[in-house]
Design an enzyme around this catalytic site. Structure first.
Site, PDB file in Angstrom:
ATOM      1  N   LYS A   1       0.827  -1.195   0.000  1.00 28.42           N
ATOM      2  CA  LYS A   1       0.000   0.000   0.000  1.00 28.42           C
ATOM      3  C   LYS A   1       0.873   1.261   0.000  1.00 28.42           C
ATOM      4  CE  LYS A   1      -3.176   2.230   3.229  1.00 28.42           C
ATOM      5  NZ  LYS A   1      -2.353   3.454   3.272  1.00 28.42           N
TER       6      LYS A   1
ATOM      7  N   LYS B   1       4.776   8.280  -7.643  1.00 27.70           N
ATOM      8  CA  LYS B   1       5.437   9.193  -6.711  1.00 27.70           C
ATOM      9  C   LYS B   1       6.907   9.401  -7.071  1.00 27.70           C
ATOM     10  CE  LYS B   1       4.739   7.809  -2.389  1.00 27.70           C
ATOM     11  NZ  LYS B   1       5.138   7.570  -0.988  1.00 27.70           N
TER      12      LYS B   1
ATOM     13  N   ASP C   1      -1.729  -0.467  -4.352  1.00 28.20           N
ATOM     14  CA  ASP C   1      -3.092  -0.132  -3.936  1.00 28.20           C
ATOM     15  C   ASP C   1      -4.116  -0.726  -4.903  1.00 28.20           C
ATOM     16  OD1 ASP C   1      -1.324   1.642  -2.530  1.00 28.20           O
ATOM     17  OD2 ASP C   1      -3.097   2.745  -1.901  1.00 28.20           O
TER      18      ASP C   1
ATOM     19  N   LYS D   1       7.417   0.792   1.492  1.00 28.43           N
ATOM     20  CA  LYS D   1       8.027   0.007   0.407  1.00 28.43           C
ATOM     21  C   LYS D   1       9.385   0.560  -0.003  1.00 28.43           C
ATOM     22  CE  LYS D   1       4.793   0.896  -2.469  1.00 28.43           C
ATOM     23  NZ  LYS D   1       3.904   1.586  -1.526  1.00 28.43           N
TER      24      LYS D   1
HETATM   25  P1  ADP Z   1       6.000   3.826   0.341  1.00 32.32           P
HETATM   26  O1  ADP Z   1       7.172   3.679  -0.548  1.00 32.32           O
HETATM   27  O2  ADP Z   1       5.334   2.534   0.649  1.00 32.32           O
HETATM   28  O3  ADP Z   1       5.005   4.840  -0.164  1.00 32.32           O
HETATM   29  P2  ADP Z   1       7.899   5.009   2.158  1.00 32.32           P
HETATM   30  O4  ADP Z   1       8.978   3.995   2.116  1.00 32.32           O
HETATM   31  O5  ADP Z   1       8.112   6.264   1.376  1.00 32.32           O
HETATM   32  O6  ADP Z   1       6.499   4.371   1.751  1.00 32.32           O
HETATM   33  O7  ADP Z   1       7.633   5.315   3.698  1.00 32.32           O
HETATM   34  C1  ADP Z   1       6.854   6.383   4.166  1.00 32.32           C
HETATM   35  C2  ADP Z   1       7.520   6.965   5.402  1.00 32.32           C
HETATM   36  O8  ADP Z   1       7.476   6.015   6.465  1.00 32.32           O
HETATM   37  C3  ADP Z   1       8.978   7.270   5.131  1.00 32.32           C
HETATM   38  O9  ADP Z   1       9.148   8.656   5.025  1.00 32.32           O
HETATM   39  C4  ADP Z   1       9.736   6.704   6.300  1.00 32.32           C
HETATM   40  O10 ADP Z   1      10.348   7.707   7.037  1.00 32.32           O
HETATM   41  C5  ADP Z   1       8.694   6.034   7.169  1.00 32.32           C
HETATM   42  N1  ADP Z   1       9.087   4.646   7.513  1.00 32.32           N
HETATM   43  C6  ADP Z   1       9.009   3.553   6.729  1.00 32.32           C
HETATM   44  N2  ADP Z   1       9.443   2.461   7.385  1.00 32.32           N
HETATM   45  C7  ADP Z   1       9.801   2.862   8.615  1.00 32.32           C
HETATM   46  C8  ADP Z   1      10.322   2.208   9.807  1.00 32.32           C
HETATM   47  N3  ADP Z   1      10.544   0.892   9.824  1.00 32.32           N
HETATM   48  N4  ADP Z   1      10.579   2.969  10.906  1.00 32.32           N
HETATM   49  C9  ADP Z   1      10.327   4.281  10.894  1.00 32.32           C
HETATM   50  N5  ADP Z   1       9.852   4.959   9.832  1.00 32.32           N
HETATM   51  C10 ADP Z   1       9.576   4.276   8.708  1.00 32.32           C
HETATM   52 MG    MG Z   2       7.523   4.513  -2.378  1.00 31.84          MG
END
Ligand code: ADP
Ligand code: MG
Length: 254
Positions: free
Chosen positions: A14, A45, A132, A19
């Site tokens: 999601k 994104k 999603d 991710k």
């Molecule tokens: P996605 O790629 O799924 O959209 P992201 O990897 O960009 O999500 O993560 C969103 C936010 O969540 C990031 O800015 C990151 O700082 C935070 N995050 C993700 N995993 C962790 C974790 N294990 N501990 C703390 N913060 C996390």
């Molecule tokens: Mg991402």
């Protein structure tokens, strides 16, 4: 060159679940172990690889196709980041205009046409895919033999488990045509109550397993604020150990 030997995996989940954080730290861990890794961001994104590129976004394949047309070369779309990880972002259309998955299809076609795998000879290709909605372009990595092993990132929150279940269904439905297998779920903790129990029950229902428990940690923000992964900016890092464990687990799945 026989590109069949390249390990190709897809990380789904999601939006906002972690991710790209998981994928870029995994790529960094694999690079530190001596593997040549290519990370392909498949999310409109287009920030999948930013923490491998000093916090900066790279131009997307879709943007570069528009800007350079026939003149486009691999140097316009593949960028070397931390640990030599080869970074690519598919990109997506302007919100509200066109199909979000179109960028992925264009990117895959362009990488094939320009023989990216033959040129860079990666050991491992990791697709970081928004899960999603698993339609059209978003299903590309699990169709037609692109990625063999799929991992889903989820927390114990309902919406991320719901997405995980959708991805599992999509793999089952495309499985006959492609050859993708769901190898398991990466539990990226949000620290909700009874999180492990909730996710353990969910993976049983989905018919998969938890492959790694990634705790919520301020180390992530600490490294992210400096524009990178925990491997680039932290010493004495607990999270390095966690992502090394994830890397070993994924290597063992080969
Ligand atoms: P996605 O790629 O799924 O959209 P992201 O990897 O960009 O999500 O993560 C969103 C936010 O969540 C990031 O800015 C990151 O700082 C935070 N995050 C993700 N995993 C962790 C974790 N294990 N501990 C703390 N913060 C996390
Ligand atoms: Mg991402």
């Amino acid at each position: 060159m026989n590109t069949e030997n390249i390990r190709k995996i897809a990380i789904y989940g999601k939006g906002g679940i972690g991710k790209s954080t998981t994928t870029s730290n995994l790529s960094a861990a694999l690079a530190k172990k001596g593997y040549r890794v290519m990370q392909i961001g498949c999310d409109p994104k287009a920030d999948s690889t930013k923490n491998l590129m000093g916090g900066k976004r790279i131009p997307t394949v879709l943007e570069q196709i528009k800007a350079k047309g026939e003149e486009l070369t691999l140097n316009d779309i593949v960028f070397e980041g931390f640990g030599g990880v080869l970074c690519v972002e598919s990109g997506g259309p302007t919100p509200g205009v066109g199909c979000a998955g179109r960028g992925i299809i264009s990117a895959f076609e362009k990488l094939e046409e320009l023989e990216a795998f033959e040129t860079y000879k990666p050991d491992i290709v990791i697709y970081d895919v928004l899960g999603d909605v698993v339609c059209g372009g978003f299903a590309m990595p699990i169709r037609g033999g692109y990625a063999k092993d799929v991992y889903v990132v989820s927390s114990g929150e309902m919406m991320s488990l719901y997405a995980a279940n959708n991805i599992a269904s999509a793999i089952r439905n495309f499985g006959k045509r492609g050859y993708a297998r769901l190898r398991g779920l990466v539990l990226n903790a949000k620290n909700i109550e009874n999180e492990r129990e909730i996710v353990e029950k969910a993976v049983q229902e989905i018919g998969t397993q938890i492959v790694c428990y990634v705790p919520r940690s301020s180390e992530i923000q600490e490294a992210e604020n400096q524009g990178g992964t925990v491997f680039e900016f932290l010493t004495d890092s607990v999270m390095q150990g966690v992502y090394n464990e994830l890397a070993d687990r994924i290597l063992a799945d080969a």
